[in-house]
Design a protein around this motif. Structure first.
Motif, mmCIF file in Angstrom:
data_model
loop_
_atom_site.group_PDB
_atom_site.id
_atom_site.type_symbol
_atom_site.label_atom_id
_atom_site.label_comp_id
_atom_site.label_asym_id
_atom_site.label_seq_id
_atom_site.Cartn_x
_atom_site.Cartn_y
_atom_site.Cartn_z
ATOM 1 N N GLY A 153 0.925 -1.180 -0.043
ATOM 2 C CA GLY A 153 -0.002 0.244 -0.104
ATOM 3 C C GLY A 153 0.877 1.121 -0.138
ATOM 4 O O GLY A 153 0.199 2.238 0.235
ATOM 5 N N VAL A 154 2.175 1.316 -0.331
ATOM 6 C CA VAL A 154 2.983 2.148 -0.283
ATOM 7 C C VAL A 154 3.595 2.103 -1.938
ATOM 8 O O VAL A 154 4.101 1.101 -2.562
ATOM 9 C CB VAL A 154 4.099 2.184 0.777
ATOM 10 N N PRO A 155 3.614 3.289 -2.379
ATOM 11 C CA PRO A 155 4.245 3.381 -3.656
ATOM 12 C C PRO A 155 5.956 3.082 -3.914
ATOM 13 O O PRO A 155 6.577 3.036 -2.612
ATOM 14 C CB PRO A 155 4.407 4.968 -4.362
ATOM 15 N N VAL A 156 6.608 2.330 -4.698
ATOM 16 C CA VAL A 156 7.814 1.838 -4.769
ATOM 17 C C VAL A 156 8.471 2.011 -5.992
ATOM 18 O O VAL A 156 7.994 2.001 -7.042
ATOM 19 C CB VAL A 156 7.515 0.038 -4.759
ATOM 20 N N VAL A 157 9.710 2.783 -5.683
ATOM 21 C CA VAL A 157 10.370 3.025 -6.978
ATOM 22 C C VAL A 157 11.839 2.292 -6.937
ATOM 23 O O VAL A 157 12.357 2.097 -5.584
ATOM 24 C CB VAL A 157 10.571 4.556 -6.956
ATOM 25 N N ARG A 158 12.347 2.228 -7.904
ATOM 26 C CA ARG A 158 13.769 1.711 -8.059
ATOM 27 C C ARG A 158 14.846 2.926 -7.803
ATOM 28 O O ARG A 158 14.585 4.016 -8.476
ATOM 29 C CB ARG A 158 14.304 0.975 -9.137
ATOM 30 N N SER A 159 15.902 2.666 -6.944
ATOM 31 C CA SER A 159 16.931 3.581 -7.155
ATOM 32 C C SER A 159 18.136 2.969 -7.177
ATOM 33 O O SER A 159 18.517 1.719 -6.536
ATOM 34 C CB SER A 159 16.880 4.522 -5.971
ATOM 35 N N VAL A 160 19.386 3.400 -7.773
ATOM 36 C CA VAL A 160 20.631 3.060 -7.735
ATOM 37 C C VAL A 160 21.816 4.396 -7.411
ATOM 38 O O VAL A 160 22.025 5.179 -8.106
ATOM 39 C CB VAL A 160 21.148 2.562 -9.151
ATOM 40 N N ALA A 161 21.996 4.224 -6.285
ATOM 41 C CA ALA A 161 22.375 5.709 -5.727
ATOM 42 C C ALA A 161 24.055 5.830 -6.076
ATOM 43 O O ALA A 161 24.388 6.783 -5.916
ATOM 44 C CB ALA A 161 22.479 5.365 -3.772
ATOM 45 N N VAL A 162 24.561 4.768 -6.358
ATOM 46 C CA VAL A 162 25.774 5.023 -7.278
ATOM 47 C C VAL A 162 25.780 5.451 -8.841
ATOM 48 O O VAL A 162 26.955 5.263 -9.334
ATOM 49 C CB VAL A 162 26.831 3.784 -6.845
ATOM 50 N N GLN A 163 24.764 5.430 -9.323
ATOM 51 C CA GLN A 163 24.742 5.881 -10.675
ATOM 52 C C GLN A 163 24.227 7.284 -10.697
ATOM 53 O O GLN A 163 23.498 7.654 -10.149
ATOM 54 C CB GLN A 163 23.788 5.046 -11.417
ATOM 55 N N ARG A 164 24.562 7.923 -11.877
ATOM 56 C CA ARG A 164 24.296 9.432 -11.705
ATOM 57 C C ARG A 164 22.811 9.767 -11.793
ATOM 58 O O ARG A 164 22.507 10.755 -11.348
ATOM 59 C CB ARG A 164 25.088 9.908 -13.266
ATOM 60 N N LEU A 305 45.768 9.588 4.110
ATOM 61 C CA LEU A 305 45.050 8.964 5.315
ATOM 62 C C LEU A 305 43.489 8.936 5.102
ATOM 63 O O LEU A 305 43.189 7.708 5.055
ATOM 64 C CB LEU A 305 45.517 9.639 6.568
ATOM 65 N N PHE A 306 42.930 9.973 4.890
ATOM 66 C CA PHE A 306 41.508 9.844 4.811
ATOM 67 C C PHE A 306 41.069 9.043 3.537
ATOM 68 O O PHE A 306 40.054 8.244 3.701
ATOM 69 C CB PHE A 306 40.944 11.255 4.712
ATOM 70 N N LEU A 307 41.708 9.086 2.518
ATOM 71 C CA LEU A 307 41.558 8.323 1.107
ATOM 72 C C LEU A 307 41.422 6.829 1.749
ATOM 73 O O LEU A 307 40.361 6.178 1.208
ATOM 74 C CB LEU A 307 42.412 8.601 0.241
ATOM 75 N N PHE A 308 42.409 6.485 2.292
ATOM 76 C CA PHE A 308 42.398 5.047 2.920
ATOM 77 C C PHE A 308 41.034 4.663 3.676
ATOM 78 O O PHE A 308 40.617 3.645 3.503
ATOM 79 C CB PHE A 308 43.609 4.541 3.534
ATOM 80 N N ILE A 309 40.865 5.468 4.870
ATOM 81 C CA ILE A 309 39.745 5.134 5.612
ATOM 82 C C ILE A 309 38.633 5.138 4.923
ATOM 83 O O ILE A 309 37.792 4.476 5.204
ATOM 84 C CB ILE A 309 39.956 6.321 6.911
ATOM 85 N N LEU A 310 38.434 6.220 4.228
ATOM 86 C CA LEU A 310 37.082 6.369 3.426
ATOM 87 C C LEU A 310 36.921 5.055 2.422
ATOM 88 O O LEU A 310 35.666 4.677 2.284
ATOM 89 C CB LEU A 310 37.027 7.602 2.402
ATOM 90 N N PRO A 449 33.724 1.023 -3.659
ATOM 91 C CA PRO A 449 33.543 2.325 -3.155
ATOM 92 C C PRO A 449 33.113 3.092 -4.303
ATOM 93 O O PRO A 449 33.692 3.273 -5.487
ATOM 94 C CB PRO A 449 34.894 2.658 -2.467
ATOM 95 N N SER A 450 32.250 4.335 -4.078
ATOM 96 C CA SER A 450 32.007 4.984 -5.477
ATOM 97 C C SER A 450 32.829 6.654 -5.324
ATOM 98 O O SER A 450 33.187 6.984 -4.164
ATOM 99 C CB SER A 450 30.650 5.702 -5.164
ATOM 100 N N VAL A 451 33.457 6.663 -6.553
ATOM 101 C CA VAL A 451 34.515 7.925 -6.600
ATOM 102 C C VAL A 451 33.547 9.159 -6.099
ATOM 103 O O VAL A 451 34.384 9.844 -5.210
ATOM 104 C CB VAL A 451 34.790 8.213 -7.978
ATOM 105 N N ARG A 452 32.434 9.397 -6.238
ATOM 106 C CA ARG A 452 31.698 10.589 -5.732
ATOM 107 C C ARG A 452 31.620 10.547 -4.441
ATOM 108 O O ARG A 452 31.873 11.463 -3.560
ATOM 109 C CB ARG A 452 30.357 10.265 -6.599
ATOM 110 N N GLY A 453 31.296 9.417 -3.760
ATOM 111 C CA GLY A 453 31.204 9.379 -2.258
ATOM 112 C C GLY A 453 32.540 9.538 -1.721
ATOM 113 O O GLY A 453 32.554 10.403 -0.462
ATOM 114 N N ILE A 454 33.728 9.212 -2.174
ATOM 115 C CA ILE A 454 34.708 9.194 -1.499
ATOM 116 C C ILE A 454 35.443 10.847 -1.910
ATOM 117 O O ILE A 454 35.871 11.257 -0.975
ATOM 118 C CB ILE A 454 35.972 8.578 -2.289
#
Lengths: 628, 112
Positions: A153-164, A305-310, A449-454
């Motif tokens: 009873g709730v609308p459902v949509v697809r999503s792919v968070a790592v695609q533009r 350092l943060f690159l590694f951690i992320l 890992p996504s380049v965008r997120g990093i």
């Protein structure tokens, strides 16, 4: 006069994102809002609040709130309490959302749908975003969104968070005015009490209808885990990753650090030429440019350092590291969960202390906060880097492993061991330390890992660091320059000007305290601003030495000066001091904020000072015996 | 796409059920701590531990619900602590005391 709290909310409709941990909710939030984000805290608690703005296809802008991940709406941690309270409209200072987006991991519907059912009972309009829909399809899961819509009873949509454009369907759904009107029926009070088992049975029935009730193996994750969680291979891999990380911090960052130093030197010369000799030139060249430039030079190391951690975090490796280290951490009364905040503290204690919010248990959290400053933060790296470069020869031990990198590794290890010792003492000598507390930590599936997120994560860290440079560090550099320049030496004085200044006086007073550990007065002077922000100690040394030099050698690097001027015992003593050194004021402020009072930051400052003094004393005396 | 095993006891017989332990042992529910790694089991029940008030509720919220499939994937060292446990489509790290709350039974066994 009494005042009632009035909550002014920004205009515009509010959408809340709700989902299980590790469902890709934050990635979806980043995709929806881009860089239009505001990061703050929820009122009265220390849970991070992320809000952004999203323009939906009908042209209107809505506010988007990224609620903390939750397994259920029965809160068991401060994070989950916020999620439950905001959805129920009882969170202080928060508007009740107009619409809820339930972010559901499409590869793990059995768990996600239980939360959807709980959210539905809150009676708000909602929409389900089947996130990671691409992964689910790759595994052969065909989810009939139309049927799921009818079942829920709730609308459902697809999503792919790592695609533009992976959020296109969700954006389109949000543009439909009918969706916002579609409040879910609020169940009677008797049904409202959520029951995990009843929800589970409903979800199972739905999945059976959809033909999705079979479990699909996480082939890749299982294969990787056979190595990563292996009793022998796993710890070896972990040690290798950590060692590589610290070697990289030294090696990869070298070239960009050189460029920044060259640029700083160039800027200093240009300004020096452009301005007439006088206090302004001295302030700009010796104070501001030399001081701030010396700190910005360490940006490449922080980024590395943060690159590694992320990357490790987004790939799903960090919880595995926590798994491997749980027994070790447990032996000192902590859980593997403390590992992630403590590892983050290697970059900076402040994000590390903030990351302790994911530790549900208050005692574990407090102990983790108290030992976080013992983890070698990147602000101490400048000090280590300078001293190692000056006193440890550049030599290959074996197979490309440098002596300098090994010394750096040992300093990090000393901090970790010190932290373990403190935690062990707290476990054995406090009543709360002897209680048993749960772990129950998710090991999410591995993801690329996504380049965008990093990139977004790195950008956030760089901003935090530069703001500190721009604010407190710049201010302290100027204050120190003032201390070091005034009062001016009397006419006919023979020594360097700084000896007659306030800084020289202060340094000599402190030198009495620090003489037993081998610090000279220049170090003692530099330690004062160094307590306000650790990396300032280096720019302070730069200022002290540049100003105390009688000739115009301010542009010369600090390294040869201290290599000649200090004994090895002094250098090692200072290294030992910095392993435990009382943390910067910003860290103390963070601790005060997280613990809600001055008690713990004061305890922390006191015990760290004692430890640092002791360590420096022992190191100095031992080094003297061995002919330093 | 190859599926792993059915999720409920009504489904077809699962792999890993052709073991040769004595029948007594097979019928006896055990805690997750005692079972061998790499073999799927059904969750029989989640019991409240003596040391804590709500671990069992938390475990249920995470997905350790009667009838769900669980499998020990790995054990930490030393001492086999903590355990990496697959439940449904998720995986969790549980300490021994937590895993001891999850009582499981073999898949071939008919529900009592």
């Amino acid at each position: 006069m009494s005042t009632a709290p009035i909550h002014l909310h920004p205009a515009g409709r509010l959408v809340a994102l709700v989902g299980n941990p590790n469902c890709g909710k934050t990635a979806l939030f980043n995709l929806l809002t881009g860089s239009r984000q505001k990061v703050a805290n929820y009122a009265g608690v220390t849970v991070e609040r992320k809000e952004g703005r999203l323009t939906i296809p009908d042209g209107r802008t809505v506010r988007v709130l990224d609620l903390p991940g939750a397994y259920s709406l029965q809160p068991r941690s401060p994070d989950e309490r916020i999620t439950a309270d905001v959805l129920a409209g009882r969170a202080i200072g928060e508007k009740r959302p107009d619409l809820v987006v339930c972010v559901a991991d499409a590869t793990n519907l059995r768990r996600a749908l239980r939360l959807v059912l709980a959210v539905q009972r809150q009676g708000l309009p909602c929409v389900v975003a089947l996130n990671m829909a691409d992964l689910a399809e790759a595994r052969g899961l065909q989810i009939d969104t139309e049927r799921l819509f009818r079942l829920l009873g709730v609308p459902v949509v697809r999503s792919v968070a790592v695609q533009r454009d992976g959020d296109a369907a969700l954006r389109a759904a949000l543009a439909d005015p009918a969706l916002w009107q579609r409040a879910q029926p609020v169940p009677a009070a008797a049904e409202a009490a959520s029951d995990t088992r009843t929800d589970h049975e409903r979800v199972q029935a739905m999945l059976a209808v959809l033909g999705l009730d079979a479990l699909v193996p996480h082939g890749a994750t299982e294969r990787i885990d056979r190595v990563v969680l292996h009793p022998v291979a796993g710890p070896l891999l972990l040690a290798a990753i950590l060692f590589l990380m610290f070697q990289a911090v030294f090696a990869w960052a070298e070239a960009p650090m050189g460029w920044i130093e060259a640029a700083t030197g160039w800027a200093g010369e240009r300004v020096g030429e452009a301005l007439p000799d006088g206090w302004l030139r001295s302030l700009l060249v010796d104070g501001v440019i030399a001081g701030v430039g010396g700190v910005i030079a360490f940006l490449p190391q922080i980024v590395t350092l943060f690159l590694f951690i992320l990357v490790l975090e987004q790939a799903g490796y960090l919880p595995r590291a926590a798994f491997l280290l749980d027994r070790l951490m447990g032996s000192v009364g902590l859980s593997g969960r403390s590992f992630i905040p403590l590892l983050s503290s290697h970059a900076c204690a402040i994000p590390g202390i903030m990351a302790t919010r994911s530790i549900g248990d208050p005692r574990d959290r407090l102990v983790t906060i108290m030992i976080a400053p013992l983890m070698t933060c990147s602000a101490r790296l400048p000090v280590y880097a300078l001293l190692i470069a000056a006193f440890v020869p550049e030599r290959d031990l074996a197979g490309g492993i440098g002596l300098q990198g090994t010394v750096l590794f040992s300093l990090y290890a000393a901090g970790v061991l010190g932290a373990m010792a403190v935690a062990w003492a707290l476990k054995h000598f406090t009543a709360a330390g002897r209680q048993v507390r749960p772990l129950m930590m998710e090991l999410p599936q591995y993801l690329w890992p996504s380049v965008r997120g990093i990139a977004l994560g790195l950008w956030e860290r760089v901003l935090i660091f530069l703001r500190r440079v721009g604010g407190i560090i710049l201010l302290l550099t100027i204050v120190l320059w003032l201390l070091a320049s005034y009062p001016a030496p009397p006419l006919g004085a023979t020594g360097p000007a700084i000896e007659y200044s306030l800084a020289g006086t202060l340094g000599r007073a402190l030198a009495v305290i620090f003489e037993p550990v081998g610090f000279n007065w220049q170090i003692s002077v530099a330690l004062v601003p160094g307590m306000a922000a650790r990396e300032v100690a280096i720019s302070a040394l730069g200022t002290v030495y540049a100003l105390s030099a009688t000739e115009e050698d301010a542009a010369e690097a600090l390294t040869p000066i201290i290599a000649q001027g200090w004994s090895q015992a002094t250098a090692f003593s200072l290294l030992a001091w910095f392993v435990f050194a009382p943390q910067c004021l910003a860290t103390l402020a963070a601790v005060k904020r997280e613990t809600g009072g001055w008690k713990w930051p004061l305890v922390m400052a006191g015990y760290l000072f004692a430890l640092a003094y002791l360590a420096a004393f022992v190191t100095y005396r031992v080094a003297l015996v061995f002919g330093g | 796409m190859k599926t792993w095993v059915p999720t409920s006891e009504g489904g077809a017989a699962a792999e890993g059920s052709d073991r040769s332990e004595p029948p007594m042992d097979r019928a006896q529910p055990q805690s997750l701590v005692e079972v061998e790694a790499g073999t799927p089991f059904f969750v029989h029940e989640v019991v409240r531990p003596a040391t804590s008030l709500d671990w069992h509720r938390r475990l249920e919220e995470l997905g350790f619900l009667p009838g769900e499939l669980v499998m020990v994937m790995a054990r930490g060292q030393p001492g086999g602590d903590p355990l990496a446990v697959r439940v449904g489509q998720s995986m969790f790290a549980l300490r021994r005391a937590e895993a001891a709350c999850v009582i499981v039974r073999r898949i071939a066994t008919v529900a009592p």
